[in-house]
Design an enzyme around this catalytic site. Structure first.
Site, PDB file in Angstrom:
ATOM      1  CG  HIS A   1       2.253  -3.011  11.391  1.00  0.00           C
ATOM      2  ND1 HIS A   1       1.364  -3.715  10.654  1.00  0.00           N
ATOM      3  CD2 HIS A   1       1.058  -2.870  12.436  1.00  0.00           C
ATOM      4  CE1 HIS A   1       0.760  -4.771  11.215  1.00  0.00           C
ATOM      5  NE2 HIS A   1       0.291  -3.770  12.022  1.00  0.00           N
TER       6      HIS A   1
ATOM      7  CB  CYS B   1       6.595  -6.054   7.024  1.00  0.00           C
ATOM      8  SG  CYS B   1       5.120  -6.161   7.968  1.00  0.00           S
TER       9      CYS B   1
END
Length: 554
Positions: A186, A228
């Site tokens: 992430h 991301c």
């Protein structure tokens, strides 16, 4: 029936090459395929193995060079299965490329293969129909050793910093060496996640690269970042002399995507029956779209001829769902793009003699996955919910369903609380007389456009708060770095943690708000002052009450 093909080829004698060369495997040892399956690239007059011989440190070069690889999975937990699966797959791909295992450093938490929720104990899969990618992976740092300090020390080649950890291996590269870095986890504006400790900030990562470059620690470096908002780490941050080529899964403002998810096209590995589990399906995404795109492309293409630019085009097309972006992201490039895009993919991940991990030969799916596979992709943050939604939809008993729904609702409530905290913080800072004008001016708005009705009513338009929380200021240059002061951003994160708790893999998306506050001239004292009046992070109404009398600004 055995078939014999007679092809005119140019026989090249490559110094130092033999069947015992590291990375070479007999054709009957194809991992993930049927016995006897193999795919091999035959050298033709247009191919050039000399550079590979040089990388192997043979007599072909008076100054031998080597390849090095750092592989990092930045997460833990069953719901993040895909990140460690990506890294395991990359390990085999690079090892097959002839990169010596002593030069591959692998960092992953190591809790997936034998996780209680894994229906195939001791196995990890990165694609439907693919091989077990966990077998044979040498993990150098695991558990809490996978943190910011260890990653940076390994990358810089600081042996003293890790001498009591894991295997103690580092990227001990020299001025003639090629370095490849792959990270999967992430991310959020300006940072990458870690399974333990603090997040990795862009300026920390680039600081380590700059120091390594200054110390003549590599000739060229290629980085592939799956996260991301990963473009935000490099946008406006790179000098022209780093000899660094970076490819990110997403731009600075969007999510990257998970793929091969359960309940969708082809998620269950065919090994299910072999494992004695019938047709039971894994309830989590097997991989990340950008990651499997570059690795499967590397397996299908000739690394002697495919360039970084060509691979970028292939991966961009697949990751964007054929440039529709309906289910995908905008793959980005940063660094010395024009100078390095003509380099071959194999210069960094090696030149496999036997394409043992070929997806076409091991799955037989071929073109079928090129189209329908896109329908098994979901955004990274939604991918974390896939196992929970799968369990709700596939519960065998009402009790199982009730339990699964409760778990899913708890996560959704926690996420809603984080979003409410961000919105409430923005609202309170806007309402405070010492910070309101600063926010309006620095975000390029006019007062009459910010308020609902007359300015004296004091209610900000939702469009303004939305931009403050999740968008970039109107007047900030598009290619400017995320923040002007990374120290401010770190202090803002600490202030948030004190008020609302540490960021998790979802709430870290609100680093965008904190960056916008820093760029508006506010500091952590302002955040601490207004957030202290909010009893809980999940109450939007509370976040709009009790504005303190004084707030410190920069």
């Amino acid at each position: 029936m055995a078939r014999i093909f007679l092809l005119p080829v140019l026989l090249l004698v490559i110094p130092g090459f033999s069947a015992s060369r590291p990375g070479f495997r007999g054709f009957s040892e194809v991992q993930g395929g049927r016995k006897g399956d193999f795919a091999v690239h035959v050298l033709t007059p247009g191919d050039s193995p000399e550079r590979d011989a040089t990388k192997e440190g043979t007599s072909a070069s008076p100054q031998p060079s080597q390849r090095w690889a750092l592989l990092v999975a930045g997460s833990s937990g069953w719901y993040n299965y895909r990140h460690q699966a990506d890294v395991c797959h990359a390990y085999h791909l690079i090892k097959e490329g002839g990169v010596h295992t002593a030069n591959i450093v692998t960092m992953m938490y190591g809790d997936i293969a034998h996780h209680a929720d894994n229906p195939f104990p001791g196995k990890i899969f990165n694609r439907p129909g693919g091989p077990d990618v966990f077998q044979g992976v040498a993990i150098d740092y695991r558990g809490d050793e996978v943190n910011v300090n260890t990653v940076l020390a390994v990358l810089e080649g600081n042996k003293d910093a890790v001498k009591s950890l894991g295997t103690g291996k580092v990227i001990d590269s020299g001025p003639n060496d090629e370095v490849f870095v792959f990270y999967s986890d992430h991310g959020s504006p300006g940072v990458l996640g870690m399974p333990s400790g603090s997040m990795l900030y862009a300026d920390q990562l680039l600081g380590a690269i700059r120091r390594k470059r200054a110390a003549h620690g590599y000739k060229e470096m290629s980085m592939y970042i799956e996260a991301c908002e990963s473009g935000s780490l490099f946008q406006g941050m790179l000098e022209d002399d780093l000899q660094l080529y970076v490819t990110t899964a997403a731009n600075a403002n969007e999510s990257s995507w998970g793929t091969y998810c359960p309940g969708l096209h082809g998620a269950a590995p065919p090994q299910a029956q072999l494992a004695g589990n019938g047709s039971k399906e894994l309830d989590t995404c097997l991989g990340d779209l950008f990651s499997v795109a570059w690795m499967e492309d590397s397996e299908e293409q000739n690394p002697l001829t495919e360039t970084l630019r060509v691979q970028f085009d292939h991966v961009s097309q697949r990751t964007s769902a054929n440039y529709t972006y309906k289910m995908g992201s905008h793959v980005q490039r940063f660094g010395q793009v024009s100078a390095m895009e003509a380099d071959h993919v194999g210069d960094f991940i090696g030149y496999p003699s036997n394409r043992a991990l070929s997806r076409l030969s091991s799955t037989g799916m071929g073109a079928e996955l090129r189209g329908p596979q896109q329908h098994s992709s979901v955004s990274q943050r939604e991918a974390d919910l896939v196992p929970l939604r799968f369990r709700v939809a596939n519960a065998r008993t009402p009790r199982d369903r009730q339990k699964a729904e409760a778990e899913l609702n708890a996560v959704l409530k926690q996420r809603a609380g984080a979003d409410a905290a961000a919105e409430g913080l923005a609202h309170k800072l806007f309402m405070h007389p010492e910070t309101s004008d600063i926010l309006i001016q620095n975000h390029g708005w006019q007062a009459q456009d910010v308020f609902i009705g007359a300015p004296e009513h004091g209610q900000p338009a939702s469009s303004f708060l939305t931009q403050l929380v999740s968008g970039a200021p109107k007047q900030r240059p598009p290619q400017a770095p995320l923040v002007d002061s990374w120290d401010c951003l770190r202090e803002m994160e600490r202030a948030w943690a004190q008020a609302y708790g540490p960021f998790d893999q979802y709430s870290m998306r609100h680093m965008r708000l904190l960056a916008n506050l820093c760029n508006s001239g506010l500091n952590d004292h302002a955040v601490r002052a207004v957030s202290a009046t909010t009893a809980t992070a999940g109450a939007t109404t509370e976040a709009k009450e009790a504005v303190p009398e004084t707030v410190t600004v920069q």
